[in-house]
Design a protein around this motif. Structure first.
Motif, short mmCIF file in Angstrom:
data_model
loop_
_atom_site.label_atom_id
_atom_site.label_comp_id
_atom_site.label_asym_id
_atom_site.label_seq_id
_atom_site.Cartn_x
_atom_site.Cartn_y
_atom_site.Cartn_z
N GLY A 153 0.83 -1.21 0.00
CA GLY A 153 0.00 0.00 0.00
C GLY A 153 0.86 1.25 0.00
N LYS A 154 0.31 2.30 0.62
CA LYS A 154 0.99 3.59 0.57
C LYS A 154 2.35 3.59 1.27
CE LYS A 154 -3.05 6.51 0.23
NZ LYS A 154 -3.97 7.33 1.00
N LEU A 155 2.45 2.85 2.39
CA LEU A 155 3.72 2.83 3.11
C LEU A 155 4.81 2.20 2.24
CD1 LEU A 155 2.84 1.84 6.80
CD2 LEU A 155 3.89 3.96 6.03
N SER A 156 4.46 1.13 1.50
CA SER A 156 5.44 0.49 0.62
C SER A 156 5.89 1.50 -0.44
CB SER A 156 4.85 -0.73 -0.08
OG SER A 156 4.29 -1.61 0.83
N ALA A 157 4.91 2.19 -1.03
CA ALA A 157 5.22 3.15 -2.09
C ALA A 157 6.15 4.24 -1.56
CB ALA A 157 3.93 3.76 -2.63
N GLU A 158 5.86 4.69 -0.34
CA GLU A 158 6.67 5.75 0.26
C GLU A 158 8.12 5.29 0.45
OE1 GLU A 158 5.08 8.23 3.83
OE2 GLU A 158 6.55 6.81 4.60
N LEU A 159 8.25 4.03 0.91
CA LEU A 159 9.59 3.49 1.15
C LEU A 159 10.37 3.43 -0.16
CD1 LEU A 159 11.34 2.14 3.39
CD2 LEU A 159 10.51 -0.05 2.54
N ILE A 160 9.73 2.95 -1.22
CA ILE A 160 10.40 2.83 -2.51
C ILE A 160 10.78 4.22 -3.04
CG2 ILE A 160 10.05 2.20 -4.93
CD1 ILE A 160 8.25 -0.12 -3.77
N ASN A 161 9.81 5.15 -2.94
CA ASN A 161 10.04 6.47 -3.53
C ASN A 161 11.06 7.30 -2.77
OD1 ASN A 161 8.33 6.19 -5.74
ND2 ASN A 161 6.54 6.61 -4.46
N THR A 162 11.17 7.09 -1.45
CA THR A 162 12.10 7.94 -0.70
C THR A 162 13.43 7.25 -0.44
OG1 THR A 162 11.21 7.18 1.41
CG2 THR A 162 10.22 9.17 0.47
N MET A 163 13.44 5.91 -0.45
CA MET A 163 14.67 5.21 -0.09
C MET A 163 15.39 4.65 -1.32
SD MET A 163 16.43 4.26 2.65
CE MET A 163 15.36 4.10 4.07
N PHE A 164 14.67 3.85 -2.10
CA PHE A 164 15.35 3.10 -3.16
C PHE A 164 15.46 3.87 -4.47
CE2 PHE A 164 13.91 -0.25 -0.27
CZ PHE A 164 15.12 -0.88 -0.04
N LEU A 165 14.36 4.53 -4.85
CA LEU A 165 14.37 5.19 -6.15
C LEU A 165 15.46 6.27 -6.25
CD1 LEU A 165 12.90 4.66 -8.71
CD2 LEU A 165 11.13 6.28 -8.03
N PRO A 166 15.59 7.14 -5.22
CA PRO A 166 16.62 8.17 -5.33
C PRO A 166 18.02 7.58 -5.49
CG PRO A 166 15.18 8.60 -3.46
CD PRO A 166 14.81 7.24 -3.98
#
Lengths: 336, 367
Positions: free
Chosen positions: A14-27
């Protein structure tokens, strides 16, 4: 509340997973292949388009009605390739075992993986095993990666989606999630529901044989239908309208959801796919899907619209409508 | 699904809506008391089918939402202890305390478990004699019999490691608080069917008379709600203020007598603080004095002094009293979302703010 630790919800899709990916892994890793955040990356090697995917499987309990962690570990990766329009070819397996796991259980898991590979027509070509101390794992964790080839002319991505396109699902939703819940410790209940875990590559091939214009596909696993369609609404910047009375939900899934206070739209599937297709080809694609066992209950459940951009709206069976949002974390059972 | 689908039948619903339109001649503001009813209304879009003369005000009947912050902070403190297994219904886990929630306690190593029945907590206590098992007994009259039964069984089993943290609230005093409020605009109540299934509705009759406010005990399916609203509007239009029962398949006037006896064996009535509303006299249950060995507040008496800090932005108190709608809050959908809830009404799926956010956000954003 800002999270300074990993919560279970970070793995809910859900949203928490998306947040983790967008703020931690993607950058850290951003590049043209990763950034679309599809179920698979599509890379071009010497003129051949290759789909490449990886997924880790942590299922508790490891055996459940209709399958095991071995089935989902193969089928999940096969399906992530298939919904990219690829023909899955080779997979790898990394297995993390917990000290003390009964050998007999591992044999069953391996046998399920072997059968799943045969059914999907893929070969397991490389692997790795590690053992961790007792208490540091949950019997077995499996990671699988896979590659497949995408034929010329197939262009599956959210930007191909157009208003008017139809949304198809290949069958009844919610079975896997409810099957797992029915055997989870502290919540055992009797049900005839079995996990829908199955490879979808043959079904996708049938669909691609009648139309090269399939715009987008996803297998709605964790987070269910709603998470996949919300991702589509956001990445395509289009609106999505669903018709509640057209969404196939088995009676037994409905009943379990009523009792547990859950919404079937958010319950996990392991053998379902969502496809967005041009309106004029929708009936023909549904017809061919229905001839395949994995698509015998396929139907149109909604459409893409040039309205409420970025939102998924559900027309309720009684004539109202509501937003179907992405979940924040795990679906929580209600008090009363 | 038999016995459910009948109450969601689109044709019957259309007819019932039509009947409401036919009898409505004036503006009416009515409150559905229970969060479960709010959930159905917003989830199915019933509010969009009603005549515009009718305003639905969402009531305080969400147990998660009205549990006071101090109690949640106490729960967090107890759950953090290494010798404790803390058990709770699922939707309490994301309710924010002053600094964290039960999920973060779990991530920090606390043994926090979701149970579907308080009796599961008793089983855990039997299975783990070396741990103190605490059950967070939250809810209205609906959950009180099962919670009382859990305690009773633990006592019969002679379990010394089981206690309950009681935060039980009662519906009628909350309805009176709404009616006594200087901001009150509620003219009739869709009363909470499940609460009445346990308690009956005799105690509502003097209230209806005193405040000249009609009430209809109502169920939770779309057709139940529409029929309940119809009966209520009919009373209002005819100038009557009686207590009527729409939910006859579950509710008797005297309620469920064995369930009530179980409650009274274990609990006594006392004052209770409601989150966002304040202390309401005689509005909750507490464990009887003679059972204090099972009262988590007494067992963990060293946690008495906790400084609880409410968010300054949150207006959940006004939302719970029906004075404001969720989207009238400046923080709604901005600082406050289900991911980052400032108040409990955004956490529970029964909370009015979460219901608006999840199901109605697009509607409210376009008017």
């Amino acid at each position: 509340m800002k999270n300074n630790k990993i919560l279970l919800g970070h793995g809910s899709g859900g949203k928490l997973s998306a947040e983790l990916i967008n703020t931690m892994f993607l950058p850290a890793f951003t590049n043209e292949f990763l950034s679309p955040l599809g179920d698979q990356a599509i890379v071009n090697i010497n003129g051949t388009r290759i789909a490449f995917t990886t997924d880790s499987y942590v299922v508790n309990p490891i055996f459940f009605p209709g399958g095991s962690i071995g089935d989902v570990a193969v089928n999940g990766t096969v399906n992530d390739l298939a919904v990219g329009g690829a023909q899955p070819l080779y997979i790898s397996a990394g297995v993390i075992l917990e000290e003390g796991m009964p050998m007999e259980e591992l044999e069953r898991v391996v046998s399920d993986m072997k059968n799943a590979c045969e059914r999907a027509g893929v070969q397991l070509v490389t692997g790795d095993t590690k053992v961790v101390e007792k208490g540091k794992g949950d019997k077995i964790f499996i990671n699988t990666s896979g590659i497949g080839v995408i034929e010329e002319g197939i262009e599956i991505n959210p930007h191909s989606v157009r208003p008017g396109d139809r949304i198809i699902v290949n069958g009844p939703i919610g079975e896997h999630g409810i099957a797992i819940m029915s055997v989870r410790e502290g919540l055992e209940f009797e049900t005839a529901i079995e996990s829908d875990t199955a490879p979808l590559n043959h079904l996708v091939q049938d669909m691609l044989n009648v139309s090269k214009n399939i715009r987008w596909m996803r297998d709605p696993t964790r987070g269910g239908l709603s998470s996949s369609l919300n991702e589509l609404a956001q990445s395509s910047k289009k609106g999505i309208t669903l018709h509640e009375s057209d969404i196939p939900v088995p009676e037994s899934v409905k009943a379990a959801c009523e009792i547990l206070g859950l919404d079937p739209l958010y319950v996990a599937n392991e053998g379902k796919l969502l496809a967005v297709v041009p309106a004029q080809e929708a009936e023909q694609i549904v017809d061919v899907m229905r001839k395949n066992p994995q698509g015998k209950d396929a139907r149109i459940i909604g459409e893409v619209v040039d309205d409420h951009h970025g939102y998924v709206l559900l027309k309720t069976s009684i004539g109202g409508n509501r937003v179907v949002d992405m979940l924040a974390g795990e679906q929580l059972p209600r008090i009363c | 699904m038999k016995y459910i689908d009948e109450y969601r039948d689109a044709d019957l619903i259309k007819k019932q809506v039509q009947k409401i339109h036919e009898i409505t001649t004036k503006k009416w503001a009515v409150m559905e008391v229970c969060g479960g009813q709010t959930h159905t209304i917003v989830k199915t879009g019933i509010d969009q089918l009603l005549p515009e003369e009718i305003t639905l005000i969402h009531g305080p009947g969400c147990p998660v939402c009205v549990t006071p912050l101090e109690m949640i902070d106490k729960a967090l403190e107890i759950a953090s202890r290494p010798d404790v297994i803390f058990t709770s219904f699922g939707d309490m886990l994301r309710v924010p305390g002053s600094h964290k929630d039960l999920f973060s306690v779990k991530a920090d190593g606390g043994n926090v478990r979701i149970v579907y029945s308080p009796l599961d907590a008793v089983k855990l206590a039997q299975k783990h004699p070396d741990k103190k098992v605490v059950f967070f007994a939250v809810g209205f009259e609906t959950t009180a019999p099962a919670n009382a039964m859990a305690f009773w069984q633990a006592k019969q089993l002679g379990l010394k490691n089981f206690s309950i943290l009681v935060s039980h609230v009662l519906v009628p005093p909350a309805m009176e608080a709404v009616l006594d409020s200087p901001f009150n605009s509620v003219q009739g109540f869709v009363a909470a069917g499940h609460v009445c299934a346990v308690m009956g509705y005799e105690e509502y009759e003097p209230m209806a008379k005193k405040y000249k406010v009609p009430m209809v005990v109502t169920g939770f399916e779309p057709l139940d709600l529409l029929q309940g609203i119809y009966m209520l509007i009919k009373q209002l239009e005819e100038g009557r203020y009686e207590v009527e029962n729409q939910y006859t398949r579950a509710v008797k006037r005297e309620g469920n007598i064995p369930a009530k006896e179980t409650i009274y064996k274990v609990f006594e009535i006392g004052d209770r603080a409601w989150r966002g509303i304040g202390v309401v006299p005689n509005s909750g249950y507490r464990l009887k004095e003679e059972f204090s060995a099972y009262d988590a507040e007494k067992v963990f008496s060293d946690i008495a002094n906790i400084q609880s800090i409410e968010s300054e932005l949150c207006i959940s108190g006004l939302v719970l009293q029906g004075v404001k709608k969720p989207h009238e809050c400046p923080a709604f959908g901005k600082e406050c979302t289900p991911m980052t809830p400032l108040g409990a009404t955004m956490v529970s799926s029964e909370g009015a703010c979460a219901a608006y956010y999840n199901y109605g956000r697009y509607r409210t954003s376009v008017g």
